[in-house]
Design an enzyme around this catalytic site. Sequence first.
Site, short mmCIF file in Angstrom:
data_model
loop_
_atom_site.label_atom_id
_atom_site.label_comp_id
_atom_site.label_asym_id
_atom_site.label_seq_id
_atom_site.Cartn_x
_atom_site.Cartn_y
_atom_site.Cartn_z
N LYS A 128 2.96 -13.56 9.35
CA LYS A 128 2.94 -13.90 10.78
C LYS A 128 2.53 -15.35 10.98
CE LYS A 128 1.06 -10.79 13.37
NZ LYS A 128 1.66 -9.97 14.42
N ARG A 159 -4.98 -11.26 15.94
CA ARG A 159 -4.08 -10.34 15.24
C ARG A 159 -4.19 -10.51 13.73
NH1 ARG A 159 -0.85 -11.84 19.82
NH2 ARG A 159 0.12 -10.03 20.85
N GLY A 164 1.74 -2.12 12.35
CA GLY A 164 0.78 -1.19 12.92
C GLY A 164 -0.33 -0.76 11.99
N MET A 198 -2.75 -2.61 10.59
CA MET A 198 -4.04 -3.27 10.81
C MET A 198 -4.22 -3.54 12.30
SD MET A 198 -4.26 -5.68 7.45
CE MET A 198 -2.62 -6.31 7.70
N ARG A 222 9.90 -12.25 12.12
CA ARG A 222 9.75 -11.86 10.72
C ARG A 222 11.07 -11.24 10.28
NH1 ARG A 222 5.40 -7.08 12.12
NH2 ARG A 222 6.79 -5.76 13.35
N HIS A 261 6.38 2.34 17.36
CA HIS A 261 5.75 2.46 16.04
C HIS A 261 6.50 3.46 15.18
CE1 HIS A 261 2.92 4.47 13.23
NE2 HIS A 261 2.54 3.23 12.99
N SER A 286 16.67 4.12 -29.20
CA SER A 286 16.50 4.41 -27.78
C SER A 286 15.02 4.68 -27.55
CB SER A 286 17.33 5.62 -27.36
OG SER A 286 17.13 5.89 -25.98
N CYS A 328 15.57 5.37 -22.45
CA CYS A 328 16.05 6.59 -21.79
C CYS A 328 14.93 7.37 -21.12
CB CYS A 328 16.79 7.47 -22.78
SG CYS A 328 15.78 8.07 -24.15
N TYR A 349 21.19 -1.48 -22.81
CA TYR A 349 21.36 -0.59 -21.66
C TYR A 349 20.03 0.05 -21.26
CZ TYR A 349 21.11 3.35 -24.96
OH TYR A 349 20.69 4.24 -25.91
#
Length: 911
Positions: free
Chosen positions: A32, A103, A112, A114, A376, A490, A798, A865, A885
Amino acid sequence: MEIAIETKKRVYRFGDKSADGNSTMKNLLGGKGANLAEMSALGIPVPPGFTITTEVCTEYNALGQETVLGMIKEEVEDAVNNIARIMGTEYGNVDNPLLISVRSGARVSMPGMMDTVLNLGLNDEVVHGLVAKTNNERFAWDSYRRFIQMYGGVVLGMKPESKEDIDPFEEIMEHLKEKRQIELDTQFTVQDLKDLVYDFKDAVKKRTGHDFPSDPWEQLWGAVIAVFNSWNGDRAVYYRNMHGYPAEWGTAVNVQAMVYGNMGDNSGTGVCFTRDAGTGENVFNGEYLINAQGEDVVAGVRTPQQITKLGSQRWAELAMVEEADRAQNYPSLEELMPQMYQELFAHQATLEAHYKDMQDMEFTIQDGKMWILQTRNGKRTGAAMVKIAVDLYKEGSIDEAEALLRIEPNKLDELLHPVFDPKAIKRAHIIAQGLPASPGAATGQLVFFADEAKKFRNTILTRIETSPEDLEGMNLAKGILTARGGMTSHAAVVARGMGKCCISGAGALKIDYKNRTLTVEGKEYHEGDWISLNGSTGNIIEGKVATIEPVLSGEFAELMAMADKYAKMEVRTNADSPKDAKVARNFGAKGIGLTRTEHMFFEVDRIKAMREMILADTVKGRRQALGDLLPMQREDFEGIFEAMDGLPVTIRLLDPPLHEFVPHQLATQKELAEDMHISLQAVKNKVAELQEFNPMLGHRGCRLGNTYPEITEMQTRAIIEAALNLKAKGIASKPEIMVPLIGTVKEFLEQERIIRSTADEVFEAYGDRVEYLVGTMIEIPRAALLADQIAEHADFFSFGTNDLTQMAFGYSRDDAGKFLPIYLEKGLLIVDPFEVLDQEGVGQLVQMGTERGRKTKPQLKVGICGEHGGEPSSVEFCHRMGMNYVSCSPFRVPIARVAAAQAAIKANMVH
């Protein structure tokens, strides 16, 4: 931990078209504060103010209140005086008062989570000065009652004492509304507002034992401390843990001059988005309220109106309001204040062009003057995320690489979930209509309190309006339904961030918390009753509605094509059936990285043969039972090979201990004894014999195959015969046979000998051959240490990171649930190592195994995997290790594909 008190800048100013900071300083100024500074420098009309840095929050948590307030006192006082200079006012002055807001502002958006306090600086004297200055008595007293209500709740702890209770200030207002026979806050008279101020102050004195603070500076310091404390409040901690944000980040505090949307019918406030946050369409949209303050919009206290005429008409359709009635009673900002709308439209275009992303903006119109309070990057659904990224690329705002980096891979999961079956929707009974705040399909049982969201397996959290305290329940629920609030309430914003289906502003709903009922047009629904939500249309439906699998196309397909252009690693899938293999292939899997053969043995017709093999006392008896299993295994492999048609398929030989296959219930043991014509005691004895103290480290994996080589023989025969049978049909197979759980080179060599000799027998019998590989799963730390020796013989590695994590940490995955949540709560672990690969410890074993293996065999094929194969940060780690992979569950294949592309892009940026 001791923190040195440095002499450094802790307060950054902005306003009057200049700023100390900019948007690159989010870690220091919070999102902010950084964006307020950036907007101010861009010439956007931002109320002047200053930001206390996130570092001060960290110092506050380490050093305490008294020390930190002493450190920032002079800088804050100078910065407040700077605001007053720009605004031509004075903080605490009765005749020309400056009022301010306080704020929070973390480096990432936490809507919402904080605390915020507005209208600081008011007291019994200043309110009269504000009346004289504005010539608006109602505005002044309305601002004062709002201030006491907000400050009382946030700073003084005036919260409801139980979930059935309402806010003590709301309770006072409701009593007054009943007495005056009115419904809305805007219907209060000036005298009503004065009465509320004094009733509120009495309530504070009664609850806290202290008078409401009248000193403006005491008010300011109280609010600053409250914001710092809110960083460690329950809802903020829960939100941080949910998203994996570290506690060390802290929050900034933003102090700004107040501007007012509640000064009459020429004033208002709202929230807007430069694109649709639900669908991603390039349509400016938002909501506003006349004669209101910003919290009124997001809190859902009043259902707001739409900013654009087009949006208003769409809203009217959903709310079933006639167009003539809509234009009269619910005009858009575009229609009501065309000049203000044009200014707002110009600012949104400027900001999206500057940030090159969809913006979520807050604005206030004070007596005909437009102010932008915040911008934002907007929260969005998974579908909107994909569309916006692809559209911005097509529009030339960003390149392909940036479009891919804009994607949160895990959020793609939202696009892979079922949607309502159109046929079932046609038959559905729609009981009410709300605003489609967050798309999706949700079916569940009604619950009315957030802390009861886990009461049933699938729940729909139903509230008059949600608040930040409801966060955990919203996260647990399948869907969210509110009677009040709009598309920017909200509930709507948080639901979109979570990817939850949400319908808001369903005004026809009458919710009774005390009796736990929902009434719609005279029909009553109770807690536990089933309802369904269509978050794409706003339809609220009685009962359950059938779902179907989603179809992935359009921008999603374009994004996947982009990802494949950049990714260096392939993505395979973990699949144990032809059905799973087909799903994964449709999602773009380039093969199978793990087929668990044991899953094939649990079906009714197979488990019997498996148990006969286990109970057999001789090799002959075991071979006979395995002979019954052979055609079944072969059929499974044929189906999987056919689904993958030419792509590699890694098949793991039998891994779990045999006790998992034998019956443990007396009735099933009797049945098995009768089928095999042996005594019940013989079955019981075998079950007892197989029982192990620590099965994870017991008789399993290659140890089974080396003890009972006939098992490995049967499985090898089934794999090779399946490949040859398909070859005869013109279908290519690429089998990769994987030996599990080796800890010594000789264990692997013995299994390899059995596999290759069996394969040669099959080739001779068929008079044909297929290419195949024999490799191993590296899941024991000793195997990683000896990887160079193992690689002399293995065709591929693997990494089975599930077991490797268990053995490296010494945690049993089955039992870790007893302590892992506590470890995470106390910060002893940052993340669950079974969900996110532990790169610091387990990662060293993976790196060592890869490097040592390739030192011996440079072209060694290496993959992963374990469950980590579909987790984005773990995928990035695998890219850095140079793996060929990753393999993951079918529905995580698209997530891994994007994560693999992002890893390659980031690596290229570093180099």
